[in-house]
Design a protein around this motif. Sequence first.
Motif, mmCIF file in Angstrom:
data_model
loop_
_atom_site.group_PDB
_atom_site.id
_atom_site.type_symbol
_atom_site.label_atom_id
_atom_site.label_comp_id
_atom_site.label_asym_id
_atom_site.label_seq_id
_atom_site.Cartn_x
_atom_site.Cartn_y
_atom_site.Cartn_z
ATOM 1 N N HIS A 1 0.832 -1.207 0.000
ATOM 2 C CA HIS A 1 0.000 0.000 0.000
ATOM 3 C C HIS A 1 0.866 1.256 0.000
ATOM 4 O O HIS A 1 0.613 2.183 -0.777
ATOM 5 C CB HIS A 1 -0.956 -0.009 1.190
ATOM 6 C CG HIS A 1 -1.969 1.071 1.115
ATOM 7 N ND1 HIS A 1 -2.965 1.087 0.150
ATOM 8 C CD2 HIS A 1 -2.138 2.204 1.833
ATOM 9 C CE1 HIS A 1 -3.694 2.172 0.290
ATOM 10 N NE2 HIS A 1 -3.213 2.865 1.308
ATOM 11 N N ASN B 1 -15.313 4.854 4.353
ATOM 12 C CA ASN B 1 -13.997 4.337 4.002
ATOM 13 C C ASN B 1 -13.954 4.105 2.501
ATOM 14 O O ASN B 1 -14.895 3.561 1.918
ATOM 15 C CB ASN B 1 -13.733 3.033 4.760
ATOM 16 C CG ASN B 1 -12.289 2.606 4.709
ATOM 17 O OD1 ASN B 1 -11.678 2.562 3.653
ATOM 18 N ND2 ASN B 1 -11.734 2.281 5.862
ATOM 19 N N TYR C 1 -12.215 2.023 0.981
ATOM 20 C CA TYR C 1 -11.930 0.619 0.670
ATOM 21 C C TYR C 1 -13.115 -0.246 1.066
ATOM 22 O O TYR C 1 -13.772 -0.002 2.067
ATOM 23 C CB TYR C 1 -10.670 0.169 1.421
ATOM 24 C CG TYR C 1 -9.476 0.979 0.998
ATOM 25 C CD1 TYR C 1 -8.749 0.640 -0.132
ATOM 26 C CD2 TYR C 1 -9.108 2.129 1.698
ATOM 27 C CE1 TYR C 1 -7.679 1.417 -0.550
ATOM 28 C CE2 TYR C 1 -8.038 2.905 1.291
ATOM 29 C CZ TYR C 1 -7.329 2.545 0.166
ATOM 30 O OH TYR C 1 -6.282 3.315 -0.247
ATOM 31 N N SER D 1 -15.342 -3.117 2.673
ATOM 32 C CA SER D 1 -15.223 -3.714 4.005
ATOM 33 C C SER D 1 -14.619 -5.121 3.954
ATOM 34 O O SER D 1 -14.070 -5.589 4.942
ATOM 35 C CB SER D 1 -16.579 -3.747 4.706
ATOM 36 O OG SER D 1 -17.493 -4.510 3.946
ATOM 37 N N ALA E 1 -12.119 -5.928 1.992
ATOM 38 C CA ALA E 1 -10.706 -5.812 1.611
ATOM 39 C C ALA E 1 -9.855 -6.077 2.855
ATOM 40 O O ALA E 1 -10.305 -5.879 3.985
ATOM 41 C CB ALA E 1 -10.416 -4.418 1.071
ATOM 42 N N ARG E 2 -8.623 -6.516 2.634
ATOM 43 C CA ARG E 2 -7.730 -6.704 3.769
ATOM 44 C C ARG E 2 -7.262 -5.344 4.269
ATOM 45 O O ARG E 2 -6.811 -4.516 3.488
ATOM 46 C CB ARG E 2 -6.522 -7.560 3.380
ATOM 47 C CG ARG E 2 -6.887 -9.015 3.213
ATOM 48 C CD ARG E 2 -5.666 -9.913 3.210
ATOM 49 N NE ARG E 2 -4.714 -9.611 2.173
ATOM 50 C CZ ARG E 2 -4.393 -10.440 1.181
ATOM 51 N NH1 ARG E 2 -4.975 -11.611 1.084
ATOM 52 N NH2 ARG E 2 -3.486 -10.098 0.298
ATOM 53 N N TRP E 3 -7.388 -5.106 5.550
ATOM 54 C CA TRP E 3 -6.892 -3.917 6.254
ATOM 55 C C TRP E 3 -7.455 -2.595 5.705
ATOM 56 O O TRP E 3 -6.712 -1.646 5.495
ATOM 57 C CB TRP E 3 -5.367 -3.900 6.275
ATOM 58 C CG TRP E 3 -4.790 -5.259 6.474
ATOM 59 C CD1 TRP E 3 -3.977 -5.937 5.623
ATOM 60 C CD2 TRP E 3 -5.016 -6.130 7.587
ATOM 61 N NE1 TRP E 3 -3.684 -7.181 6.145
ATOM 62 C CE2 TRP E 3 -4.309 -7.326 7.344
ATOM 63 C CE3 TRP E 3 -5.750 -6.023 8.766
ATOM 64 C CZ2 TRP E 3 -4.315 -8.404 8.229
ATOM 65 C CZ3 TRP E 3 -5.758 -7.097 9.636
ATOM 66 C CH2 TRP E 3 -5.045 -8.258 9.371
ATOM 67 N N PRO E 4 -8.760 -2.498 5.485
ATOM 68 C CA PRO E 4 -9.309 -1.258 4.922
ATOM 69 C C PRO E 4 -9.126 -0.049 5.839
ATOM 70 O O PRO E 4 -8.878 1.061 5.357
ATOM 71 C CB PRO E 4 -10.795 -1.575 4.723
ATOM 72 C CG PRO E 4 -11.084 -2.659 5.717
ATOM 73 C CD PRO E 4 -9.813 -3.470 5.777
ATOM 74 N N HIS E 5 -9.228 -0.244 7.146
ATOM 75 C CA HIS E 5 -9.110 0.881 8.076
ATOM 76 C C HIS E 5 -7.667 1.364 8.172
ATOM 77 O O HIS E 5 -7.413 2.572 8.266
ATOM 78 C CB HIS E 5 -9.655 0.490 9.451
ATOM 79 C CG HIS E 5 -11.066 -0.006 9.376
ATOM 80 N ND1 HIS E 5 -12.121 0.794 8.988
ATOM 81 C CD2 HIS E 5 -11.596 -1.238 9.588
ATOM 82 C CE1 HIS E 5 -13.230 0.085 8.986
ATOM 83 N NE2 HIS E 5 -12.945 -1.149 9.347
ATOM 84 N N LYS F 1 -5.423 1.083 5.751
ATOM 85 C CA LYS F 1 -5.129 1.749 4.475
ATOM 86 C C LYS F 1 -5.692 3.162 4.446
ATOM 87 O O LYS F 1 -5.025 4.096 3.995
ATOM 88 C CB LYS F 1 -5.678 0.929 3.304
ATOM 89 C CG LYS F 1 -4.911 -0.351 3.072
ATOM 90 C CD LYS F 1 -5.535 -1.171 1.960
ATOM 91 C CE LYS F 1 -4.763 -2.469 1.748
ATOM 92 N NZ LYS F 1 -5.398 -3.303 0.721
ATOM 93 N N GLN F 2 -6.906 3.327 4.951
ATOM 94 C CA GLN F 2 -7.518 4.667 4.995
ATOM 95 C C GLN F 2 -6.700 5.589 5.900
ATOM 96 O O GLN F 2 -6.456 6.745 5.560
ATOM 97 C CB GLN F 2 -8.958 4.575 5.503
ATOM 98 C CG GLN F 2 -9.702 5.892 5.449
ATOM 99 C CD GLN F 2 -10.043 6.294 4.030
ATOM 100 O OE1 GLN F 2 -10.583 5.505 3.278
ATOM 101 N NE2 GLN F 2 -9.731 7.512 3.660
#
Length: 168
Positions: free
Chosen positions: A53, A132, A134, A136, A138-142, A144-145
């Motif tokens: 990322h 968000n 990304y 929900s 997706a891997r690790w959306p929070h 990444k945001q």
Amino acid sequence: MTCLRHLAFAACLASHGIAMAGVTVNYVHDARFTDLPRTPWQRQQALEDISAHFQALGKDLPAGQDLVIDVLDIDLAGREEPNRFALSGVRILSHGGDWPRMRLRYSLVEDGKVLKSGDAQLSDKAYGNRVNAYPSDARWPHEKQMIDDWWRATIVPDPGAAKQVSTE
């Protein structure tokens, strides 16, 4: 001291005719990080996802700029709870005191000159109450945001960037 190390590394590469490109992510003592998945393969996958990322964001850096990031700690959103029916645990998000956090040190270099450097404490206490970018699933959306917010506020400033990231 770390900025000098990064600068010396960049100068050494330049003197050998090797151009650095994009973003380099180092994990410092990742075995001691506050919260990563329990199984070794999932821990490795989480670190690879976070590195990828940062590197994807680095594609927007101006030509000739390189960023070195030393990740000092990660605390993922939620808490992993044991699951007797699966090899790994289940991550439960309560949207309370379990927000994502990351501590890092960074150095942005261009032509051997440090443009920006410092330590940063990333966190997103409102991760459960905001839209968000990304999905929900997706891997690790929070995470990444949260990284995106820091990136826009610190590395490639965006006048409209949210000021939800604290930095030191």
